[in-house]
Design a protein around this motif. Structure first.
Motif, PDB file in Angstrom:
ATOM      1  N   LEU A   1      -2.297  12.818 -17.408  1.00 50.39           N
ATOM      2  CA  LEU A   1      -1.233  12.709 -16.679  1.00 50.39           C
ATOM      3  C   LEU A   1      -0.514  13.771 -16.349  1.00 50.39           C
ATOM      4  O   LEU A   1      -0.160  14.255 -15.305  1.00 50.39           O
ATOM      5  N   ASN A   2      -0.145  14.677 -17.439  1.00 46.00           N
ATOM      6  CA  ASN A   2       0.641  15.814 -17.475  1.00 46.00           C
ATOM      7  C   ASN A   2      -0.115  16.766 -16.590  1.00 46.00           C
ATOM      8  O   ASN A   2       0.671  17.885 -15.983  1.00 46.00           O
ATOM      9  N   ASP A   3      -1.425  16.784 -16.402  1.00 49.72           N
ATOM     10  CA  ASP A   3      -2.125  17.989 -15.748  1.00 49.72           C
ATOM     11  C   ASP A   3      -2.550  17.629 -14.328  1.00 49.72           C
ATOM     12  O   ASP A   3      -3.256  18.144 -13.595  1.00 49.72           O
ATOM     13  N   ASN A   4      -1.946  16.294 -13.924  1.00 45.67           N
ATOM     14  CA  ASN A   4      -2.159  15.794 -12.739  1.00 45.67           C
ATOM     15  C   ASN A   4      -3.654  15.599 -12.192  1.00 45.67           C
ATOM     16  O   ASN A   4      -4.055  15.847 -11.206  1.00 45.67           O
ATOM     17  N   LEU A   5      -4.508  15.233 -13.253  1.00 47.19           N
ATOM     18  CA  LEU A   5      -5.884  14.961 -13.140  1.00 47.19           C
ATOM     19  C   LEU A   5      -6.297  13.665 -12.413  1.00 47.19           C
ATOM     20  O   LEU A   5      -5.063  12.684 -12.383  1.00 47.19           O
ATOM     21  N   THR A   6      -7.048  13.479 -11.528  1.00 46.97           N
ATOM     22  CA  THR A   6      -7.543  12.189 -10.855  1.00 46.97           C
ATOM     23  C   THR A   6      -8.952  12.073 -10.981  1.00 46.97           C
ATOM     24  O   THR A   6      -9.568  12.869 -11.667  1.00 46.97           O
ATOM     25  N   GLY A   7      -9.500  10.558 -11.126  1.00 50.26           N
ATOM     26  CA  GLY A   7     -10.650  10.488 -11.484  1.00 50.26           C
ATOM     27  C   GLY A   7     -10.950   9.609 -12.654  1.00 50.26           C
ATOM     28  O   GLY A   7     -10.013   8.912 -13.221  1.00 50.26           O
TER      29      GLY A   7
ATOM     30  N   PHE B   1       5.267   5.292 -13.210  1.00 47.07           N
ATOM     31  CA  PHE B   1       5.498   4.179 -14.329  1.00 47.07           C
ATOM     32  C   PHE B   1       4.902   4.199 -15.704  1.00 47.07           C
ATOM     33  O   PHE B   1       5.625   4.173 -16.718  1.00 47.07           O
ATOM     34  N   VAL B   2       3.702   4.772 -15.533  1.00 48.74           N
ATOM     35  CA  VAL B   2       2.850   4.923 -16.907  1.00 48.74           C
ATOM     36  C   VAL B   2       3.720   6.085 -17.703  1.00 48.74           C
ATOM     37  O   VAL B   2       3.583   5.993 -18.709  1.00 48.74           O
TER      38      VAL B   2
ATOM     39  N   VAL C   1       0.699  -1.159  -0.038  1.00 50.80           N
ATOM     40  CA  VAL C   1      -0.111  -0.024   0.003  1.00 50.80           C
ATOM     41  C   VAL C   1       0.742   1.292   0.064  1.00 50.80           C
ATOM     42  O   VAL C   1       2.044   1.329   0.755  1.00 50.80           O
ATOM     43  N   SER C   2       0.367   2.088  -0.839  1.00 47.11           N
ATOM     44  CA  SER C   2       1.404   3.482  -0.854  1.00 47.11           C
ATOM     45  C   SER C   2       0.549   4.393  -1.204  1.00 47.11           C
ATOM     46  O   SER C   2      -0.669   4.415  -1.603  1.00 47.11           O
ATOM     47  N   ASN C   3       1.034   5.719  -1.226  1.00 43.39           N
ATOM     48  CA  ASN C   3       0.134   6.907  -1.354  1.00 43.39           C
ATOM     49  C   ASN C   3       0.331   7.517  -2.746  1.00 43.39           C
ATOM     50  O   ASN C   3      -0.232   8.455  -3.273  1.00 43.39           O
ATOM     51  N   ASP C   4       1.012   6.656  -3.752  1.00 42.23           N
ATOM     52  CA  ASP C   4       1.341   6.860  -5.063  1.00 42.23           C
ATOM     53  C   ASP C   4       0.133   6.629  -5.997  1.00 42.23           C
ATOM     54  O   ASP C   4      -1.046   5.973  -5.522  1.00 42.23           O
ATOM     55  N   LYS C   5      -0.090   7.709  -7.069  1.00 42.95           N
ATOM     56  CA  LYS C   5      -1.498   7.494  -7.728  1.00 42.95           C
ATOM     57  C   LYS C   5      -1.195   6.064  -8.683  1.00 42.95           C
ATOM     58  O   LYS C   5      -0.314   6.027  -8.895  1.00 42.95           O
ATOM     59  N   LEU C   6      -2.362   5.701  -8.973  1.00 42.92           N
ATOM     60  CA  LEU C   6      -2.553   4.615  -9.696  1.00 42.92           C
ATOM     61  C   LEU C   6      -3.336   4.962 -11.197  1.00 42.92           C
ATOM     62  O   LEU C   6      -4.421   5.565 -10.770  1.00 42.92           O
ATOM     63  N   PHE C   7      -2.789   4.308 -12.002  1.00 44.51           N
ATOM     64  CA  PHE C   7      -3.648   4.262 -13.572  1.00 44.51           C
ATOM     65  C   PHE C   7      -4.309   3.194 -13.696  1.00 44.51           C
ATOM     66  O   PHE C   7      -3.713   1.890 -13.755  1.00 44.51           O
ATOM     67  N   ARG C   8      -5.495   2.986 -13.619  1.00 42.87           N
ATOM     68  CA  ARG C   8      -6.432   1.790 -13.826  1.00 42.87           C
ATOM     69  C   ARG C   8      -7.040   1.841 -15.117  1.00 42.87           C
ATOM     70  O   ARG C   8      -7.713   2.675 -15.493  1.00 42.87           O
TER      71      ARG C   8
ATOM     72  N   LYS D   1       6.875   7.515 -22.372  1.00 43.08           N
ATOM     73  CA  LYS D   1       8.051   8.322 -22.942  1.00 43.08           C
ATOM     74  C   LYS D   1       8.896   7.608 -23.847  1.00 43.08           C
ATOM     75  O   LYS D   1       9.500   7.772 -24.939  1.00 43.08           O
ATOM     76  N   VAL D   2       9.041   6.279 -23.690  1.00 40.77           N
ATOM     77  CA  VAL D   2       9.606   5.059 -24.399  1.00 40.77           C
ATOM     78  C   VAL D   2       8.764   4.401 -25.324  1.00 40.77           C
ATOM     79  O   VAL D   2       9.069   3.464 -25.934  1.00 40.77           O
ATOM     80  N   ASN D   3       7.427   4.862 -25.473  1.00 43.35           N
ATOM     81  CA  ASN D   3       6.508   4.121 -26.207  1.00 43.35           C
ATOM     82  C   ASN D   3       6.229   2.781 -25.732  1.00 43.35           C
ATOM     83  O   ASN D   3       5.941   1.921 -26.817  1.00 43.35           O
ATOM     84  N   GLY D   4       6.328   2.670 -24.443  1.00 40.33           N
ATOM     85  CA  GLY D   4       6.049   1.229 -23.924  1.00 40.33           C
ATOM     86  C   GLY D   4       4.689   0.842 -23.650  1.00 40.33           C
ATOM     87  O   GLY D   4       4.343  -0.175 -23.578  1.00 40.33           O
ATOM     88  N   PHE D   5       3.786   1.755 -24.108  1.00 37.75           N
ATOM     89  CA  PHE D   5       2.136   1.560 -24.138  1.00 37.75           C
ATOM     90  C   PHE D   5       1.633   1.505 -25.590  1.00 37.75           C
ATOM     91  O   PHE D   5       0.385   1.894 -25.737  1.00 37.75           O
TER      92      PHE D   5
END
Length: 91
Positions: A67-73, A34-35, A8-15, A40-44
């Protein structure tokens, strides 16, 4: 020190959650940092697929801006005519 992904961490998750009309359920979650690095390296690039229903190129740009605008939800909620559902959240 390396960290176990399941901790468990306080890091945001991309789901990403995919529910198909045939009953398949896919749930993916990645740390947002990570996302960002993978984009940046075209890994997705596996997110870019050909579909008459979804413009994945525009969806990728939407995710990058969120992601760049730090949006959530809820970032995207896609429902197909076959009742397939794709939900993308950052929380």
């Amino acid at each position: 020190m390396s960290r176990n992904f399941n901790e468990v961490s306080n890091d945001k998750l991309f789901r990403i959650r995919i529910l198909s009309s045939s009953g398949d359920k896919i749930s993916l979650k990645f740390p947002v940092d990570f996302v960002r690095r993978m984009i940046k390296v075209n890994g997705f690039n596996w997110l870019n697929f050909k579909s008459d229903l979804i413009d994945t190129n525009n969806l990728s740009h939407l995710i990058i801006h969120a992601l760049n605008d730090n949006l959530t939800g809820n970032i995207a909620n896609i429902q197909t005519k076959n009742n397939d559902s794709i939900k993308i959240n950052i929380d």
